[in-house]
Design an enzyme around this catalytic site. Sequence first.
Site, PDB file in Angstrom:
ATOM      1  N   ASP A 285       0.866  -1.173   0.000  1.00 39.24           N
ATOM      2  CA  ASP A 285       0.000   0.000   0.000  1.00 39.24           C
ATOM      3  C   ASP A 285       0.910   1.233   0.000  1.00 39.24           C
ATOM      4  O   ASP A 285       2.105   1.144   0.300  1.00 39.24           O
ATOM      5  CB  ASP A 285      -0.954   0.002   1.201  1.00 39.24           C
ATOM      6  CG  ASP A 285      -2.157   0.922   0.961  1.00 39.24           C
ATOM      7  OD1 ASP A 285      -2.157   1.665  -0.040  1.00 39.24           O
ATOM      8  OD2 ASP A 285      -3.106   0.882   1.763  1.00 39.24           O
TER       9      ASP A 285
HETATM   10  C1  BGC Z   1      -4.972   3.318   0.270  1.00 39.15           C
HETATM   11  C2  BGC Z   1      -5.225   2.237  -0.758  1.00 39.15           C
HETATM   12  C3  BGC Z   1      -5.140   2.802  -2.158  1.00 39.15           C
HETATM   13  C4  BGC Z   1      -3.796   3.473  -2.337  1.00 39.15           C
HETATM   14  C5  BGC Z   1      -3.573   4.054  -3.721  1.00 39.15           C
HETATM   15  C6  BGC Z   1      -3.739   4.129  -0.037  1.00 39.15           C
HETATM   16  O1  BGC Z   1      -3.658   5.249   0.780  1.00 39.15           O
HETATM   17  O2  BGC Z   1      -4.854   2.727   1.545  1.00 39.15           O
HETATM   18  O3  BGC Z   1      -6.480   1.638  -0.531  1.00 39.15           O
HETATM   19  O4  BGC Z   1      -5.317   1.781  -3.096  1.00 39.15           O
HETATM   20  O5  BGC Z   1      -3.698   4.537  -1.389  1.00 39.15           O
HETATM   21  O6  BGC Z   1      -4.359   5.141  -3.972  1.00 39.15           O
END
Ligand code: BGC
Length: 740
Positions: A285
């Site tokens: 993530d």
């Molecule tokens: C979130 C994810 C997301 C990623 C990309 C993160 O802050 O936890 O769910 O896919 O950002 O945008």
Amino acid sequence: MMAGMMMAPRIAAAKAQENLSRVDALIARMTIEEKAGQLNLMNDPFRWRPEGINPGDTFDSDQAQTAADIRAGRIGALFNGVGAASTRYVQDMAVKESRLGIPLLFAADIVHGLKTTFPVPLGEAASWDLDLAERTARAAAVEGGAAGVHQTYAPMVDVARDQRWGRVVEGAGEDVLLNNLFAIARTRGFQGDDLTHWSSLVATPKHFAAYGAAEAGLDYNSTDMSEQMLRSVYLPPFKAAFDAGALSVMSAFNDLNGVPTSGNKWLLTDVLHGEWGFAGFVVSDYTSEQELIAHGYAADGRDAARLALMAGVDMSMKSGLYIKHIPELVQSGDVPVERVDQAVRRVLMTKAALGLFDDPYRGSDVRTERRVTGSREHLDLAREAGRKSIVMLKNEGDLLPLPRTGKRIALIGPFGADKTDVFGPWSVFKDMALAVSLEEGVRAALGDDAHLTVVKGSDVEAPLAGGIEAAVLAAGDADVVLLAIGESSEMSAESKSRTEITIPDAQLALAEAVAATGKPVVVLLRNGRGMELSGAVNGAAAILVTWFLGSQSGNAIADVLFGDHAPTGRLPVSFPYKSGQSPFYYAHKSTGRPSRPTDREFTTKFRGVPNEALYPFGHGLTYAPIRYSAVTVSSPTMTRDDELTVSVTLTNGGERDASEVVQLYIRDRAASITQPVRLLKAFKRVTVPAGASVETSMTLKFADLLFLGGDLTPTVEPGLFDVWLAPSAQSGEPAQFTLV
Ligand code: BGC
């Protein structure tokens, strides 16, 4: 026929072998820096140029750097850039100007639609309609694929039992079975039948794992739980998504039992690949591997890259730590090159599975994009999904549905005319022009001679000067009030945890003032979580939970308000009496002192509050009263080889046909590992014609009785079971049977 059926797997296997040979030949030619580049995922800085890039356009510094990195083979994937024109332009750089011409992978958070926005996933889960979820995911993939995207960061499959956690809105709620089934439906919808088709997106179940169990519902917070709990509740939806073919997975932000998930080898390698045979790749993530430092798990960036890579994170999102440190980590011998090759192989095999080596643009082009984006078909689907996601909590005196004529209506509240908050969180690419407000939906349903007054009354979190006075005047002049209140998009999703899951005070004051006029009130609740409803809000004659319904929000709500569609939704999360009950979920264990409504002291409950939900999981009314008979079982005993038929008769005491979601719950009365007081095992939609009775049956199988024993293997023990066919997790009387 037979020969054809036999051929398909052989062709698939042959193609996979061909892909593998191709990928391995490529890996053999790659420098260590090019390998690290394939594992390096960055934001797409060209993303806000949907019209494309024209010769002579100048780049800002971020774009110039990214372009240079792509040409040097230092970036393998980009995220959150969409648009056929701009992704084609950027793909050209990789394919035509980098040494090996390896195509980029374009990923995006396509969570509940791209330009056409469908209900937030929690709202859609309230439909309990898996076919619908598959169709909306498919439509989202069609719009995404046409815009040049190859991978979506969805479905979110975190079981979420604490409504304070903002990210409840992104998943299918508190129940394991519901999360499993929606994980499968959405994965199928995103990936389609043929991954090489332009409209197929690699699904990325997230956030692996137990992210939804964050302590106190505080986002990013630690989780500490038994392996029993982890494997019984939090892992199954991931496994379900992989079994449905999901080819990627996102590691999470949280610490799990002392080892942050993005550095957790047991989770990302032993369980994921070893036990489950997962064939895809793990993406971290957003900077989660870098966050191993803040967790107190890694000493510095180099250490974080090493730990994450060795744990099983194949692709690094945004931090840049992989491209920075992998070449040196390999050279120093701290990371074996075989592990890097393994990660690169997983990423390249996914690119191959998508057909990118044969067609790096996968047929995405501006004309297709224009044709499919926001199409009539998608907007109709958004409206269907919207109305099927609405849950009616109460409807005193059959206030709803409203007649189309003869009533003066006051639409009051911050969400009456609003158009920005209809989409909900994680609608990164929404088309604002497609928004239908509640006011527009109601006006369209009523026609030109509508007696409709619209008054804001209050801002979402602050009073509005003169707002209450204007609202009270409007209510006084009306026959019925539609009170559009609740949460804004800003109040749920990532980092939007709340200590109180209540309607903001300013809106509560508005609700009290409007209620004091004595006019009948219909609450239209906008929300991204289960909520505490109190005072005049809960005292309203009718309450519809309308979540964030997306582009067609206003039309979908009007469909239900005026009776074109009788409500069919059911809560996928409990609405507790009080915020302080959090985490409240129906499938809790019994204590040694369970509380009953009549119990007073020394039983399990907070002072002055029943140990129950105000509106339980599974609850939802329709425009006809449905009565359940006593539940019967086909036999008082069951053996390992039997199935049990559980039956109930539903009687519709109203004048409209009804669509009822019959829910089968069980309770294992005595087990070597204590079991929940109720657990959903199956559900089924049954049509009950007006005035009629319908008998319906469901089958309980031996496999439904399994739980994880003390040795963590599926087990079952003889003894007494309760079984319900009920309209919610908190209603009905069980039948019983004994497993012998
Ligand atoms: C979130 C994810 C997301 C990623 C990309 C993160 O802050 O936890 O769910 O896919 O950002 O945008």
